[in-house]
Design a protein around this motif. Structure first.
Motif, PDB file in Angstrom:
ATOM      1  N   LEU A   4      40.774  44.235  43.454  1.00  0.00           N
ATOM      2  CA  LEU A   4      41.058  44.052  41.867  1.00  0.00           C
ATOM      3  C   LEU A   4      42.409  42.862  42.176  1.00  0.00           C
ATOM      4  O   LEU A   4      42.226  41.697  41.381  1.00  0.00           O
ATOM      5  N   ILE A   5      43.209  43.214  42.677  1.00  0.00           N
ATOM      6  CA  ILE A   5      44.560  42.198  42.696  1.00  0.00           C
ATOM      7  C   ILE A   5      43.990  40.858  43.120  1.00  0.00           C
ATOM      8  O   ILE A   5      44.597  39.659  42.498  1.00  0.00           O
ATOM      9  N   CYS A   6      43.030  40.627  44.219  1.00  0.00           N
ATOM     10  CA  CYS A   6      42.675  39.448  44.610  1.00  0.00           C
ATOM     11  C   CYS A   6      41.905  38.680  43.562  1.00  0.00           C
ATOM     12  O   CYS A   6      41.704  37.296  43.726  1.00  0.00           O
ATOM     13  N   GLN A   7      41.440  39.248  42.683  1.00  0.00           N
ATOM     14  CA  GLN A   7      40.524  38.526  41.743  1.00  0.00           C
ATOM     15  C   GLN A   7      41.285  38.260  40.636  1.00  0.00           C
ATOM     16  O   GLN A   7      40.912  37.509  39.585  1.00  0.00           O
ATOM     17  N   LEU A   8      42.847  38.428  40.533  1.00  0.00           N
ATOM     18  CA  LEU A   8      43.582  37.992  39.279  1.00  0.00           C
ATOM     19  C   LEU A   8      44.035  36.499  39.271  1.00  0.00           C
ATOM     20  O   LEU A   8      44.165  36.029  40.507  1.00  0.00           O
ATOM     21  N   PRO A   9      44.037  35.975  38.135  1.00  0.00           N
ATOM     22  CA  PRO A   9      44.189  34.672  38.315  1.00  0.00           C
ATOM     23  C   PRO A   9      45.869  34.344  38.794  1.00  0.00           C
ATOM     24  O   PRO A   9      46.813  35.152  38.654  1.00  0.00           O
ATOM     25  N   ASN A  10      45.953  33.007  39.486  1.00  0.00           N
ATOM     26  CA  ASN A  10      47.258  32.724  40.083  1.00  0.00           C
ATOM     27  C   ASN A  10      47.736  33.844  41.470  1.00  0.00           C
ATOM     28  O   ASN A  10      49.083  33.667  41.674  1.00  0.00           O
ATOM     29  N   VAL A  11      46.836  34.630  41.637  1.00  0.00           N
ATOM     30  CA  VAL A  11      46.855  35.369  42.984  1.00  0.00           C
ATOM     31  C   VAL A  11      46.477  34.888  44.143  1.00  0.00           C
ATOM     32  O   VAL A  11      45.373  34.481  44.151  1.00  0.00           O
ATOM     33  N   ASN A  12      47.206  34.112  44.964  1.00  0.00           N
ATOM     34  CA  ASN A  12      46.643  33.369  46.105  1.00  0.00           C
ATOM     35  C   ASN A  12      46.861  34.151  47.383  1.00  0.00           C
ATOM     36  O   ASN A  12      46.606  33.596  48.490  1.00  0.00           O
ATOM     37  N   GLY A  13      46.833  35.610  47.306  1.00  0.00           N
ATOM     38  CA  GLY A  13      46.754  36.259  48.386  1.00  0.00           C
ATOM     39  C   GLY A  13      47.742  37.573  48.381  1.00  0.00           C
ATOM     40  O   GLY A  13      48.258  37.783  47.296  1.00  0.00           O
ATOM     41  N   VAL A  14      47.925  38.312  49.507  1.00  0.00           N
ATOM     42  CA  VAL A  14      48.961  39.397  49.231  1.00  0.00           C
ATOM     43  C   VAL A  14      49.637  39.565  50.519  1.00  0.00           C
ATOM     44  O   VAL A  14      49.437  38.739  51.667  1.00  0.00           O
ATOM     45  N   LEU A  15      50.684  40.109  50.474  1.00  0.00           N
ATOM     46  CA  LEU A  15      51.758  40.617  51.438  1.00  0.00           C
ATOM     47  C   LEU A  15      51.536  42.142  51.714  1.00  0.00           C
ATOM     48  O   LEU A  15      51.717  42.992  50.767  1.00  0.00           O
ATOM     49  N   VAL A  16      51.198  42.634  53.206  1.00  0.00           N
ATOM     50  CA  VAL A  16      50.856  43.858  53.211  1.00  0.00           C
ATOM     51  C   VAL A  16      51.889  44.663  54.270  1.00  0.00           C
ATOM     52  O   VAL A  16      51.777  44.021  55.331  1.00  0.00           O
ATOM     53  N   GLY A  17      52.553  45.751  53.846  1.00  0.00           N
ATOM     54  CA  GLY A  17      53.356  46.440  54.876  1.00  0.00           C
ATOM     55  C   GLY A  17      52.482  47.371  55.392  1.00  0.00           C
ATOM     56  O   GLY A  17      51.686  47.221  56.650  1.00  0.00           O
ATOM     57  N   ARG A  18      52.643  48.613  55.086  1.00  0.00           N
ATOM     58  CA  ARG A  18      51.968  49.764  55.766  1.00  0.00           C
ATOM     59  C   ARG A  18      50.735  49.562  56.333  1.00  0.00           C
ATOM     60  O   ARG A  18      50.386  50.090  57.270  1.00  0.00           O
ATOM     61  N   ALA A  19      49.841  49.024  55.374  1.00  0.00           N
ATOM     62  CA  ALA A  19      48.506  49.069  55.659  1.00  0.00           C
ATOM     63  C   ALA A  19      48.052  47.870  56.855  1.00  0.00           C
ATOM     64  O   ALA A  19      46.868  47.474  57.012  1.00  0.00           O
ATOM     65  N   SER A  20      49.265  47.162  57.420  1.00  0.00           N
ATOM     66  CA  SER A  20      48.915  46.233  58.227  1.00  0.00           C
ATOM     67  C   SER A  20      49.190  46.712  59.585  1.00  0.00           C
ATOM     68  O   SER A  20      49.420  46.177  60.700  1.00  0.00           O
TER      69      SER A  20
END
Ligand code: PGA
Length: 253
Positions: A216-232
């Protein structure tokens, strides 16, 4: 530097010990494709950086911090020039955990942006409001102040920048910020960045991103990606996120 868009950034923090770094990369290579790995940036601990670099020369790498200083008389600091030399393209700067636990000030963060830029690294600048600031309606005041202090005066050579919007109250928690909050805040940050003379800029979201929240987050406008802590911290779960980002790639820009 041209930035991959979308980007998925793995913030290992202290979550992947040196003894597991090699195995993490081996596993990540097995579970992902070269094309999907173009979207990934790994931020190992300083001690794991060279291990990761030796195992895979093609991975995009960054440090979790860098020194605010350029002169040698700073015992225990890691210079941005060494981070570049070891094969990193990025330096994470101003993470809220460093602001909180290491007492990092806006002034120090600005000095780090200058050092990283001078060394040829792309800064990943973290900004985010805490729970109290959101509660009293001061989110934009807090974010504007963090951005202004970190970027003014703007280093001359700064041609590429990643801003990581990480609400402090979402980091390490069980729920990411809502789509409404992310959409609103990213739109606002985008307007600010577009007024600056920076050629390439991306805005990524961080804070409780996992397999459930990522699509869901990745489909939002002006979201060019994510920074992942625990799940990485486990190669298996981060690989699944990377493949999901890669599959959705064209919708993210
Ligand atoms: P989290 O951490 O994904 O574990 O919430 C994010 C971060 O601190 O960058």
């Amino acid at each position: 530097m041209i930035l991959s868009n979308p980007l998925i950034i793995a913030n290992w923090k202290m979550g992947v010990p040196c003894s597991e770094a090699r195995g993490w990369v081996d596993q990540f290579e097995k579970l992902t494709t070269p094309a999907s790995r173009k979207h990934a940036v790994i931020l190992p601990s300083f001690l794991s950086l060279s291990i990761v670099r030796q195992v895979d020369r093609a991975l995009f790498l960054g440090s979790q911090d860098c020194s605010a200083f350029g002169e040698p008389a700073h015992t225990g600091s890691i210079p941005a020039t060494d981070i570049k030399e070891i094969g990193c393209q990025y330096a994470l700067i101003g993470h809220s955990e460093r602001r909180r636990w290491n007492g990092e000030t806006d002034e120090l963060i600005h000095a780090k942006v200058i050092q990283a830029t001078a060394a040829g690294l792309t800064p990943i600048l973290c900004i985010g409001e805490d729970a109290q600031q959101r509660k009293i309606g001061k989110t934009k005041v807090a974010l504007r102040s963090q951005l202004r202090h970190a970027l003014q005066p703007l280093p001359e050579k700064l041609t590429a920048l990643i801003v990581a919007y990480e609400p402090v109250w979402a980091i390490g928690g069980s729920a990411a910020a809502s789509p409404t909050i992310i959409t609103e805040t990213h739109r606002w940050i985008r307007q600010i960045l577009d007024r600056l003379p920076i050629k390439h800029s991306l805005i990524v979201y961080g804070g409780a991103v996992d397999e459930m929240t990522l699509p869901l987050i990745c489909q939002l406008p002006n979201v060019n990606g994510v920074l992942v802590g625990r799940a990485s911290w486990k190669a298996e779960s981060f690989s699944r996120l990377v493949l999901a980002v890669h599959d959705k790639g064209s919708r993210l820009v």
